[in-house]
Write a protein that holds these residues in place. Sequence first.
Motif, PDB file in Angstrom:
ATOM      1  N   ARG A 153      41.411  34.269  39.433  1.00 45.57           N
ATOM      2  CA  ARG A 153      41.376  32.862  39.012  1.00 45.57           C
ATOM      3  C   ARG A 153      40.955  31.925  40.141  1.00 45.57           C
ATOM      4  O   ARG A 153      40.736  30.744  39.916  1.00 45.57           O
ATOM      5  CB  ARG A 153      42.725  32.451  38.435  1.00 45.57           C
ATOM      6  CG  ARG A 153      43.828  32.296  39.454  1.00 45.57           C
ATOM      7  CD  ARG A 153      45.175  32.243  38.769  1.00 45.57           C
ATOM      8  NE  ARG A 153      46.151  32.948  39.561  1.00 45.57           N
ATOM      9  CZ  ARG A 153      47.090  32.331  40.270  1.00 45.57           C
ATOM     10  NH1 ARG A 153      47.162  31.029  40.289  1.00 45.57           N
ATOM     11  NH2 ARG A 153      47.949  33.030  40.966  1.00 45.57           N
ATOM     12  N   ASP A 154      40.860  32.458  41.394  1.00 50.07           N
ATOM     13  CA  ASP A 154      40.410  31.612  42.501  1.00 50.07           C
ATOM     14  C   ASP A 154      38.893  31.510  42.565  1.00 50.07           C
ATOM     15  O   ASP A 154      38.348  30.673  43.285  1.00 50.07           O
ATOM     16  CB  ASP A 154      40.897  32.176  43.839  1.00 50.07           C
ATOM     17  CG  ASP A 154      42.387  31.971  44.005  1.00 50.07           C
ATOM     18  OD1 ASP A 154      42.940  31.152  43.261  1.00 50.07           O
ATOM     19  OD2 ASP A 154      42.971  32.634  44.874  1.00 50.07           O
ATOM     20  N   ALA A 155      38.195  32.390  41.824  1.00 51.36           N
ATOM     21  CA  ALA A 155      36.735  32.461  41.966  1.00 51.36           C
ATOM     22  C   ALA A 155      36.070  31.132  41.634  1.00 51.36           C
ATOM     23  O   ALA A 155      35.215  30.659  42.379  1.00 51.36           O
ATOM     24  CB  ALA A 155      36.178  33.568  41.076  1.00 51.36           C
ATOM     25  N   LYS A 156      36.516  30.491  40.544  1.00 52.41           N
ATOM     26  CA  LYS A 156      35.860  29.257  40.120  1.00 52.41           C
ATOM     27  C   LYS A 156      36.055  28.108  41.119  1.00 52.41           C
ATOM     28  O   LYS A 156      35.073  27.515  41.555  1.00 52.41           O
ATOM     29  CB  LYS A 156      36.348  28.866  38.718  1.00 52.41           C
ATOM     30  CG  LYS A 156      35.692  27.614  38.186  1.00 52.41           C
ATOM     31  CD  LYS A 156      36.131  27.359  36.747  1.00 52.41           C
ATOM     32  CE  LYS A 156      35.766  25.943  36.348  1.00 52.41           C
ATOM     33  NZ  LYS A 156      36.162  25.659  34.978  1.00 52.41           N
ATOM     34  N   PRO A 157      37.316  27.796  41.523  1.00 56.34           N
ATOM     35  CA  PRO A 157      37.452  26.706  42.506  1.00 56.34           C
ATOM     36  C   PRO A 157      36.704  26.989  43.809  1.00 56.34           C
ATOM     37  O   PRO A 157      36.113  26.079  44.389  1.00 56.34           O
ATOM     38  CB  PRO A 157      38.963  26.607  42.745  1.00 56.34           C
ATOM     39  CG  PRO A 157      39.578  27.766  42.081  1.00 56.34           C
ATOM     40  CD  PRO A 157      38.633  28.241  41.042  1.00 56.34           C
ATOM     41  N   LEU A 158      36.690  28.261  44.237  1.00 59.21           N
ATOM     42  CA  LEU A 158      35.982  28.573  45.479  1.00 59.21           C
ATOM     43  C   LEU A 158      34.492  28.336  45.324  1.00 59.21           C
ATOM     44  O   LEU A 158      33.839  27.760  46.187  1.00 59.21           O
ATOM     45  CB  LEU A 158      36.249  30.016  45.907  1.00 59.21           C
ATOM     46  CG  LEU A 158      37.641  30.269  46.479  1.00 59.21           C
ATOM     47  CD1 LEU A 158      37.794  31.737  46.863  1.00 59.21           C
ATOM     48  CD2 LEU A 158      37.874  29.404  47.708  1.00 59.21           C
ATOM     49  N   ILE A 164      31.259  24.860  36.638  1.00 59.43           N
ATOM     50  CA  ILE A 164      32.139  24.024  35.806  1.00 59.43           C
ATOM     51  C   ILE A 164      32.164  24.546  34.375  1.00 59.43           C
ATOM     52  O   ILE A 164      33.216  24.580  33.731  1.00 59.43           O
ATOM     53  CB  ILE A 164      31.686  22.539  35.851  1.00 59.43           C
ATOM     54  CG1 ILE A 164      31.965  21.967  37.236  1.00 59.43           C
ATOM     55  CG2 ILE A 164      32.412  21.710  34.784  1.00 59.43           C
ATOM     56  CD1 ILE A 164      31.361  20.607  37.488  1.00 59.43           C
ATOM     57  N   ALA A 165      30.976  25.017  33.902  1.00 58.00           N
ATOM     58  CA  ALA A 165      30.893  25.545  32.543  1.00 58.00           C
ATOM     59  C   ALA A 165      31.551  26.921  32.420  1.00 58.00           C
ATOM     60  O   ALA A 165      31.613  27.492  31.335  1.00 58.00           O
ATOM     61  CB  ALA A 165      29.439  25.613  32.102  1.00 58.00           C
ATOM     62  N   GLY A 166      32.010  27.476  33.568  1.00 57.20           N
ATOM     63  CA  GLY A 166      32.723  28.739  33.516  1.00 57.20           C
ATOM     64  C   GLY A 166      31.866  29.967  33.805  1.00 57.20           C
ATOM     65  O   GLY A 166      32.367  31.078  33.783  1.00 57.20           O
ATOM     66  N   HIS A 167      30.577  29.771  34.088  1.00 57.43           N
ATOM     67  CA  HIS A 167      29.708  30.916  34.415  1.00 57.43           C
ATOM     68  C   HIS A 167      29.682  31.105  35.929  1.00 57.43           C
ATOM     69  O   HIS A 167      28.702  30.774  36.592  1.00 57.43           O
ATOM     70  CB  HIS A 167      28.296  30.681  33.905  1.00 57.43           C
ATOM     71  CG  HIS A 167      28.246  30.329  32.449  1.00 57.43           C
ATOM     72  ND1 HIS A 167      28.587  31.229  31.469  1.00 57.43           N
ATOM     73  CD2 HIS A 167      27.919  29.187  31.815  1.00 57.43           C
ATOM     74  CE1 HIS A 167      28.465  30.654  30.286  1.00 57.43           C
ATOM     75  NE2 HIS A 167      28.063  29.397  30.472  1.00 57.43           N
ATOM     76  N   VAL A 168      30.787  31.623  36.472  1.00 61.04           N
ATOM     77  CA  VAL A 168      30.928  31.658  37.929  1.00 61.04           C
ATOM     78  C   VAL A 168      29.915  32.604  38.564  1.00 61.04           C
ATOM     79  O   VAL A 168      29.308  32.286  39.593  1.00 61.04           O
ATOM     80  CB  VAL A 168      32.368  32.038  38.316  1.00 61.04           C
ATOM     81  CG1 VAL A 168      32.501  32.155  39.811  1.00 61.04           C
ATOM     82  CG2 VAL A 168      33.342  30.998  37.789  1.00 61.04           C
TER      83      VAL A 168
END
Lengths: 249, 233
Positions: free
Chosen positions: B125-130, B191-195
Motif C-alpha cells: 500500500r506504500d507504492a502509490k504514495p511513494l 492518482i488514477a491507481g495505475h502505479v
Amino acid sequence: MIREHLTDLSAGEPHFRWRGREATRLEGFSDAVFGFAITLLILLLDPPKNSRDLIWQMLSFPIPFAVCFALLASVWYSHNAFFRRYGLSDPWTVFLNTILLFFVLFILYPLKFVFTALVSDLFRRWGITIEGTTLDTDSAHQLAMILDDATPLLSAFGLAYAGVSLVYLLLYAHAWRLRERLGLDAAERHVTKGTMISHTGDCAVAFLSIALAVFGHVALAVYCYLLLFPSRRAARAWTRRRMPAPAPA
Amino acid sequence: MSRVEALSDGVFAFALTLLIVSLEVPKNSSELLRVIMGFPAFAACFAILVHLWYSHHRFYRRYALSDPVTVALNSALLFLVLFFVYPLKFLFTMLVGFALLRFGILSGEEARDYGREIESMIVPRDAKPLMLVYSAGYLGVSLVFALLYARAWRRREALELDARERHVTRAEIVAHGADGGVAVLSLALAIAGHVAAAGWCYFLLGPIRTLLGVLRARRMPPPEGAVAGGSLS
C-alpha cells in the motif's frame, strides 16, 4: 541600454560596485564548508530500510530540511555579498571568516533537532501517525525527551545564530573602517551601514529567543525567529528610503 | 566560475558521496557479494546525479547568471537533489533487486535471503504514495530547469544572445517542460491507481527527448555569417 544591463550583470548590485571580481581561495574553502554543512543535514537521517521508514521520512523531513536549508542558504548569500562587495582577504577577514565557519558547522545539530522536534510535535497534535514506522517506537520517545528539555538546544542554536550575525557585523565594521582605502562612494557607504543594521537585527532576534528559552517559553523561542522577516525588511526599507542621490558625473 | 557554481559543485560532490557513505564496509565474502549486488543501483543513482550536474554546469557556462532569482532557483534545485538522494538509492536498490531475482542470477540460500530482504523493503500500500512523491520530485527538478532557462530567455537582450543561442534557449525550455509533462502524466496515472504504468511512463522520456533533439537540430538557424551570405545568393 544593453551596456547598462551588461555592467549590471557583471557588477552585481545597482548601488554597489563589486570589488571582488573573482572568488578567492578563502571563498572556495568556505564554499566547501557550506556545501558539506548543507549535505550534513541529510546525513543526520538514516538510509531508509523499508517503505514505511521512507514514507515517514518523506512526510516529516521536508519542512525541517527546507527551513534549515533556507537558513544556511541565507548565511551563504550574505557571505557571497560581503566578499563580492569588498573583495577583502586580509588576515583579520580570514580570522573572522574562520569563526563564521565554526558557527555555521556548530549551528547544524541544534538546528535539525529543533525543527524535527517541532514538526513531530505538530504531527502528534494533528494526529498524523503512520503505523509501523520509527515514529511509533523509539524516535517518538526521543522526540518527547527533546521537547521536554528544549532550553539548552534552543540556547545553543540561538548562540550560534547570534555568533553568525555578530561575525557579519564585525566583517562589515571592518569594511567600514577601510571605507577610504576601498574608495566607497556615498551610496556604497550607505548600503554598508544598512547591512550592519540588518545583521544587528538578526543578532537581537537571536538573543530574544535565548531569553525566551531560558525563561521557559520554548514555543515562543522558536517562533520568535519569524521576527527575522520584518526586521530584515525594515532594514532594507531604511536603506532604500535614505539612499543618497548619485553624485553628478 | 561563480560562487553559486562552487557551492553547487560541493553539494553535488557530497550527494554522490552520500550514495556510498550509506553502505557499510563489508566484513566477509558474503557481505562483499551483497555490496557488489548493490552496484547497479549505485551506478543508476550516480548516472542520474551526474546527468543533473551536467545540465546545471551547461546552464551556468552558457549564461553565467547569478542574480537573486537564479540563486533562489538554484537553491531549490540543490534542495531537491539532496532530498532525493536516499529515496533514489532506495528505489533503485529495490528495482535492481527484483530484476536480479527475476532473471535468476542468484541461486539457493543466497537467493532466498536476498529475496526476503528485497520483499521486506516495500509494503504494497506504500507504492502509490511513494510513486506520487518521486513524480512530484521529478516535476520539481524539470520545472526548476525550465524556469532557469526562462530566466535566461527574459534576459536575452542583456546577455546579447544571437539567433542560434536564442533558439537553443527556447528549445531547452521546451525540453525541460516536456520532462515536466511526463512527470505530470505519471502523477495522473498514479492518482488514477495505475502505479505500475506511472513508473513505466518514464520510458517515454527517451523517445520524447530524441524527437525534440532532432527537431531542434533541424530548426537551428544558420550561423550569423551564413545568414548574410545565404540571403545574398
